[in-house]
Design a protein around this motif. Sequence first.
Motif, short mmCIF file in Angstrom:
data_model
loop_
_atom_site.label_atom_id
_atom_site.label_comp_id
_atom_site.label_asym_id
_atom_site.label_seq_id
_atom_site.Cartn_x
_atom_site.Cartn_y
_atom_site.Cartn_z
N GLN A 168 0.83 -1.21 0.00
CA GLN A 168 0.00 0.00 0.00
C GLN A 168 0.86 1.26 0.00
O GLN A 168 0.58 2.24 -0.70
CB GLN A 168 -0.92 0.00 1.22
N GLN A 227 0.81 3.84 -2.97
CA GLN A 227 0.50 5.24 -2.67
C GLN A 227 1.57 6.16 -3.25
O GLN A 227 1.28 7.23 -3.82
CB GLN A 227 0.44 5.43 -1.14
N ARG A 243 -8.50 7.53 -0.70
CA ARG A 243 -7.82 6.34 -1.20
C ARG A 243 -8.37 5.09 -0.53
O ARG A 243 -8.62 5.08 0.65
CB ARG A 243 -6.31 6.44 -0.93
N THR A 257 -6.15 -0.26 -4.61
CA THR A 257 -5.19 0.80 -4.91
C THR A 257 -4.45 0.49 -6.19
O THR A 257 -4.35 1.33 -7.09
CB THR A 257 -4.18 0.92 -3.76
#
Length: 897
Positions: free
Chosen positions: A479, A483, A530, A537
Amino acid sequence: TDEIMQQEIRPLVAVDIIEQLHRQFAILSGGRGKDGAPIITFPEFAGFSEIPDDDFLNVVTYLTSIPSLEAASIGFIIIIDRRRDKWSAVKASLTRIAGAFPGNLQLVFVLRPSRFIQRAIADIGIKLYRDDFKMKVPIIMLNSVSDLHGYIDKSQLTRELGGTLEYGHSQWIHHRTAIENFAMTVKTTAQMLQTFGTDLAETELPNDVQCTEELLSSHTDHHSKLKDELKLAVKQGATLLTCIREPVTRSANSKLSPDELENVATVERLLAQLDETEKAFDQFWTKHHLKLEQCLQLRHFEHDFREVKLTLDNLMETQAGFADIGDSVTRVENLLKEQKHLEEKGQEPLEKAQSLALHGEQLIQNNHYAVDSIRPKCVELRRICDDFTNETKKKYDILGKSLELHKQLDKASRWCEAGIYLLASQAVDKCQSQEGAETALVEIEKFLVTAKEHQLSNPKEFYNQFDMILTPEIKANAQRIVQKLEDVQEMFDKRQVSLKKLAAKQTRPVQPVAPHPESSPKRASPKITRPAAVENTSYHFQARRREPAAQNGNHALVRAQGDKSAGLLVTCKPHTQDHIINELIETERVYVEELQSIIEGYASEMDNPNLVHLIPSALQNKKEVLFGNLPEIYYFHNRIFLKEIENCIENPDLLARCFLKRKEDLQIYEKYCQNKPRSEALWRQCGDSIFFQECQRKLDHKLSLDAYLLKPVQRITKYQLLLKEMLKCSKNSEGTAELEEALATMLDIIKSVNDSMHQIAITGYEGDVSELGKLLMQGSFNVWTDHKKGHNKVKDLARFKPMQRHLFLYTKMLLFCKKREENTDGHEKTASYSFKNSLKMSTVGITENVKGDNKKFEIWYNGREEVYIIQASSVELKNTWVSEIRKVLTGQLEACR
């Protein structure tokens, strides 16, 4: 042995009275009367009256015990030689014999004194004292040996009595002592063998290798010594027999006396008893020695099993400790090295375990007495080996996925760092000009092209690919990197917008034009919330990343129909094939697990001593009937086929080759299906037993065993359905031809299995169907016959209604059978095929159309003396059969040429 042990023990033997025998006051010369009565002679002996009563009784008793019972029952003939003595000696002899002779008497001959006075006295005395002697047999007084010859043949009398019978008293004593010593030796030997045999039978088998080896050595040494004793005894008997027969051997004219013949018979009988004893002892020793050797084999096997089991358990424990899947590329690579080292370390114990299991199976095949102890250990060894191998493969799969994931994450992280560096290196002052702005845009576009190397797929693919290793730590790391990718992508988007504006201002200063709506980048706002899950994602990133590529036409992608996610692009072909292969692999794994549960939960439990009492008698020694060759099917799928189709995940085109490569191996289903009727019949007989209920309870199966025994039949028909699905998604692709060939192969296997099921139901055929060649086709038809042989033709032409026949076409023969259906204990009908007729394919001809009926064809035999008109249910079926028959005939013609 029992005969020797139970022989009557005689009160006297020659050794006990050897001195009295040597005095020779009474002898058993071996002569016989005319009726076979034994003759005992009392030769002239000066001190006869001085012989102690005990000595006299012992000698006479011993002499009467020597002849056979048959001869002794006739009665003894006594000859008293007193020619040189007085009447008083005659009287004393008769008195002593009458009072102490232990046997039956037949006649008493007395050679009276030769001197005239003593002879006269003897004549008078015998008349006066005859009653005093108390003899119930005649006493015949003889004047000379010539008178004696009138009663007894000369050949039965010694030379002292004017006869020709050879008699040596010393030799007679020697023979008697030797025979009695040999009899005692035989008896003693038999007792020793019996004692040794009793000791062997009562010996408890040791529980360790050393004691078993010592016991085997001890018993073997004792056995060797006893065998030596037996050889010595046999040699002694043979030597004695030779000595007794020496006169005959030395002179062809010589003959053995009846007593000597009885001696020969006695020695031969003792030798025969010794031989029987030896044979019985050898037979018992062979069994005992085999049991001791098998015991030693078992103790070695158990010792090796404990050592190998301990090593394998330690190996499995070490493997279980490898739970770490790594948090970086370096760490995972080190873990892979450690796993490789553990695999290499376990290679030798695994080979030992497999070798030991093979050795155990060989012991079982050699009818070892401890089968129930050996077989579970063999199963346990193979199970541990399989567990270690499967666990090792699973570890490699997990670490491989972990390495792939961390490499992707590292690449993505490096791409982000490179992107940030690129943006930072673009000087703001240089981008203010048109040329600077265009140069910066080109640099950014080139860099964005490299984004496809990150391999971060859409959420579903990402989850399926890395589900087994998605720990909370890895998810958090993924993640974070995703991101970061989004942030860098957003930075590039903003920079591109700014640079495009600068480039546009330079080229069109008067009338700036807004871009067309369809050319505007369709992406989510960077300010949106998000998703928490890493799958979602990566999904949004992938959608934005692939869209420019689709506009440039670099990939033949289409937007998924009905997908509500903006910008998700998938390819139809790989998605569908992957789905089919994944389904094949998953169902194959489930299938293998089910086979394993059947073998371990049912088949192996039939050898469990704790459950033997629950097995019905009808099921005893019927494991192969109930399960068929299910272990062979399990071994093939678990060790070979599953692994090969798992290798097709990355390359679906290899799937067809798997089926083509394993065409012969898949024929094992034919044997299983052929045994299925026998298995079902046995299940109907004992399927409701407590044994099966207990096994089902332990396995926690909702269905009974018969449902699981149907799995192989269902599975072999499943493959062709999956291959058909693959073909639907592979039209006009490179692998279509191989898929079509694989599908044809599986359909051929199913047909072969189906045909073989019909073939085993043929009854009444006296030959061996396996000698008829390959079974090509089978099916039911209407058949008319035409025999051109006298009344047969009239009889067959009268049959207007066709015969219903089931035909079996082999390469060498065509069989005509009548199909019969029978109900089996209220269950579904079972078909059988009663053999009626056969035609050799080397002597038949075929006519395709008969009387304009395109469903009929004609087969003729022996120059059309026999004609069979055959009607199929459809034109297609007829054409198929005609084509196949023509192939057979053409092949035979080519072979003849």
